[in-house]
Motif scaffolding. Structure first.
Motif, PDB file in Angstrom:
ATOM      1  N   ARG A  24     -26.548  12.389  36.814  1.00 20.07           N
ATOM      2  CA  ARG A  24     -27.181  12.303  38.132  1.00 20.07           C
ATOM      3  C   ARG A  24     -27.605  10.881  38.476  1.00 20.07           C
ATOM      4  NH1 ARG A  24     -27.509  17.434  40.786  1.00 20.07           N
ATOM      5  NH2 ARG A  24     -26.902  18.917  39.198  1.00 20.07           N
ATOM      6  N   TYR A  25     -27.094   9.910  37.743  1.00 19.05           N
ATOM      7  CA  TYR A  25     -27.540   8.532  37.955  1.00 19.05           C
ATOM      8  C   TYR A  25     -27.014   7.941  39.262  1.00 19.05           C
ATOM      9  CZ  TYR A  25     -28.569   3.657  37.011  1.00 19.05           C
ATOM     10  OH  TYR A  25     -29.031   2.371  37.104  1.00 19.05           O
ATOM     11  N   PHE A  26     -25.755   8.243  39.593  1.00 19.25           N
ATOM     12  CA  PHE A  26     -25.146   7.651  40.791  1.00 19.25           C
ATOM     13  C   PHE A  26     -25.401   8.552  41.997  1.00 19.25           C
ATOM     14  CE2 PHE A  26     -22.943   5.746  37.224  1.00 19.25           C
ATOM     15  CZ  PHE A  26     -23.148   4.405  37.520  1.00 19.25           C
ATOM     16  N   CYS A  27     -26.609   8.411  42.556  1.00 19.52           N
ATOM     17  CA  CYS A  27     -27.125   9.318  43.583  1.00 19.52           C
ATOM     18  C   CYS A  27     -26.148   9.554  44.732  1.00 19.52           C
ATOM     19  CB  CYS A  27     -28.420   8.771  44.162  1.00 19.52           C
ATOM     20  SG  CYS A  27     -29.557   8.096  42.943  1.00 19.52           S
ATOM     21  N   ARG A  28     -25.449   8.510  45.156  1.00 16.14           N
ATOM     22  CA  ARG A  28     -24.631   8.639  46.361  1.00 16.14           C
ATOM     23  C   ARG A  28     -23.336   9.396  46.137  1.00 16.14           C
ATOM     24  NH1 ARG A  28     -24.126   3.574  49.908  1.00 16.14           N
ATOM     25  NH2 ARG A  28     -23.121   5.160  51.190  1.00 16.14           N
ATOM     26  N   SER A  74     -32.703  20.230  38.631  1.00 18.27           N
ATOM     27  CA  SER A  74     -31.347  20.271  38.070  1.00 18.27           C
ATOM     28  C   SER A  74     -30.913  18.887  37.565  1.00 18.27           C
ATOM     29  CB  SER A  74     -30.365  20.734  39.136  1.00 18.27           C
ATOM     30  OG  SER A  74     -30.375  19.826  40.222  1.00 18.27           O
ATOM     31  N   HIS A  75     -31.596  17.826  38.010  1.00 18.22           N
ATOM     32  CA  HIS A  75     -31.225  16.470  37.609  1.00 18.22           C
ATOM     33  C   HIS A  75     -31.653  16.149  36.182  1.00 18.22           C
ATOM     34  CE1 HIS A  75     -30.749  16.674  41.822  1.00 18.22           C
ATOM     35  NE2 HIS A  75     -30.643  15.403  42.064  1.00 18.22           N
ATOM     36  N   LYS A 111     -30.443  -1.217  51.892  1.00 23.45           N
ATOM     37  CA  LYS A 111     -30.905  -2.250  50.947  1.00 23.45           C
ATOM     38  C   LYS A 111     -30.991  -1.708  49.520  1.00 23.45           C
ATOM     39  CE  LYS A 111     -32.782  -5.520  54.026  1.00 23.45           C
ATOM     40  NZ  LYS A 111     -33.034  -4.819  55.311  1.00 23.45           N
ATOM     41  N   ASP A 112     -30.731  -0.410  49.331  1.00 20.76           N
ATOM     42  CA  ASP A 112     -30.825   0.156  47.979  1.00 20.76           C
ATOM     43  C   ASP A 112     -29.614  -0.207  47.141  1.00 20.76           C
ATOM     44  OD1 ASP A 112     -33.283   1.758  47.546  1.00 20.76           O
ATOM     45  OD2 ASP A 112     -32.667   2.659  49.432  1.00 20.76           O
ATOM     46  N   ARG A 113     -29.840  -0.351  45.830  1.00 19.25           N
ATOM     47  CA  ARG A 113     -28.761  -0.715  44.909  1.00 19.25           C
ATOM     48  C   ARG A 113     -28.737   0.247  43.730  1.00 19.25           C
ATOM     49  NH1 ARG A 113     -27.211  -2.739  48.417  1.00 19.25           N
ATOM     50  NH2 ARG A 113     -27.156  -4.866  49.123  1.00 19.25           N
ATOM     51  N   VAL A 114     -27.557   0.758  43.410  1.00 20.15           N
ATOM     52  CA  VAL A 114     -27.397   1.551  42.195  1.00 20.15           C
ATOM     53  C   VAL A 114     -26.306   0.887  41.373  1.00 20.15           C
ATOM     54  CG1 VAL A 114     -26.839   3.804  41.215  1.00 20.15           C
ATOM     55  CG2 VAL A 114     -28.121   3.680  43.346  1.00 20.15           C
ATOM     56  N   THR A 115     -26.721   0.186  40.325  1.00 24.76           N
ATOM     57  CA  THR A 115     -25.770  -0.483  39.430  1.00 24.76           C
ATOM     58  C   THR A 115     -26.170  -0.118  38.005  1.00 24.76           C
ATOM     59  OG1 THR A 115     -27.128  -2.451  39.105  1.00 24.76           O
ATOM     60  CG2 THR A 115     -25.649  -2.461  41.023  1.00 24.76           C
ATOM     61  N   LEU A 116     -25.447  -0.632  37.023  1.00 21.05           N
ATOM     62  CA  LEU A 116     -25.813  -0.352  35.631  1.00 21.05           C
ATOM     63  C   LEU A 116     -27.189  -0.917  35.307  1.00 21.05           C
ATOM     64  CD1 LEU A 116     -22.599  -0.897  33.512  1.00 21.05           C
ATOM     65  CD2 LEU A 116     -23.834   1.233  33.951  1.00 21.05           C
ATOM     66  N   GLN A 117     -27.572  -2.023  35.984  1.00 20.11           N
ATOM     67  CA  GLN A 117     -28.851  -2.679  35.678  1.00 20.11           C
ATOM     68  C   GLN A 117     -30.030  -2.085  36.433  1.00 20.11           C
ATOM     69  OE1 GLN A 117     -26.048  -4.707  36.394  1.00 20.11           O
ATOM     70  NE2 GLN A 117     -25.731  -4.915  34.193  1.00 20.11           N
ATOM     71  N   GLU A 118     -29.790  -1.616  37.653  1.00 23.46           N
ATOM     72  CA  GLU A 118     -30.932  -1.126  38.439  1.00 23.46           C
ATOM     73  C   GLU A 118     -30.543   0.076  39.278  1.00 23.46           C
ATOM     74  OE1 GLU A 118     -32.284  -3.833  41.485  1.00 23.46           O
ATOM     75  OE2 GLU A 118     -30.244  -4.259  42.134  1.00 23.46           O
ATOM     76  N   ASN A 119     -31.557   0.895  39.599  1.00 30.11           N
ATOM     77  CA  ASN A 119     -31.374   2.016  40.510  1.00 30.11           C
ATOM     78  C   ASN A 119     -32.635   2.061  41.369  1.00 30.11           C
ATOM     79  OD1 ASN A 119     -31.455   4.543  41.749  1.00 30.11           O
ATOM     80  ND2 ASN A 119     -30.228   5.476  40.128  1.00 30.11           N
TER      81      ASN A 119
END
Ligand code: HEC
Ligand code: HEC
Length: 148
Positions: A119-123, A102-103, A72-80
């Motif tokens: 380090r924004y795009f965790c996956r 390190s992040h 259910k997690d979302r990583v987009t430009l608007q939300e993480n």
């Protein structure tokens, strides 16, 4: 012209024949053995594993695997949504581990106040786990690593 036509027709036959082949050892692509002119089917999604206390790392600087469900997690430009629990501001309240030190490092090694955009795009580095047999044999052995 005639030769070109023969080549094209042979090519078409070959493509049609190959599109329904699965490999001899039984592995198929995610698309399965479906003809190329058919829409692919949605692949089966497996339940993501939960493991209390985390998953052992393969070596010291390995990005830890994700020991919980993130479907259910979302990583987009608007939300993480990962940062709702793992950011420096929220981790204590959520009783979650804070993102690694390190992040907060920039490309040239400077320490930043905010999470580095690298380090924004965790996956890109952290992946959830499912209970599944590997598609091909893997003999990789990690180095022993003691968690802090
Ligand atoms: C609702 C809060 C929450 C959210 C949202 C969340 N996590 Fe977690 N995460 C946790 C908790 C709590 C743990 C510790 C679990 C344990 O060790 O039993 C954890 C553990 C981890 C670990 C393992 C750390 C280690 O040292 O072994 C990683 C990596 C991780 N999460 C990444 C992510 C990523 C990437 C996302 C977004 C796709 C995410 N998490 C979303 C709460 C959350
Ligand atoms: C470029 C790869 C990369 C990206 C992108 C990345 N990480 Fe990591 N992460 C790592 C590595 C490598 C480690 C282990 C070394 C360290 O602690 O820095 C780590 C460690 C962690 C840990 C454990 C920290 C600890 O002290 O044990 C958590 C939690 C974590 N990351 C969460 C996240 C979240 C949430 C995101 C997205 C906001 C993210 N990471 C993005 C590579 C990455």
């Amino acid at each position: 012209m005639k030769n070109a036509l023969i080549v094209t027709i042979t090519g078409l036959f070959l493509t049609a024949a190959m599109s329904s082949i699965a490999f001899a050892d039984g592995t198929t692509s995610l698309r399965g053995a479906r003809d190329l002119d058919k829409l692919s089917r949605m692949f089966e999604t497996k339940k993501q594993l939960k493991k209390k206390g985390g998953i052992e790392r393969a070596f010291k600087a390995a990005p830890p695997q994700i020991p919980h469900d993130i479907s259910k997690d979302r990583v987009t430009l608007q939300e993480n949504t990962c940062l709702k629990c793992h950011s420096a501001a929220n981790y204590k309240r959520e009783k979650a581990p804070k993102v690694g030190d390190s992040h907060f490092k920039s490309r040239d090694g400077k320490t930043l106040k905010k999470l580095s955009s690298r380090r924004y795009f965790c996956r890109q580095c952290h992946v959830p786990q499912v209970d599944a047999e590997p598609l091909v044999e893997n003999v990789f052995k990690g180095l022993p690593y003691e968690k802090k």
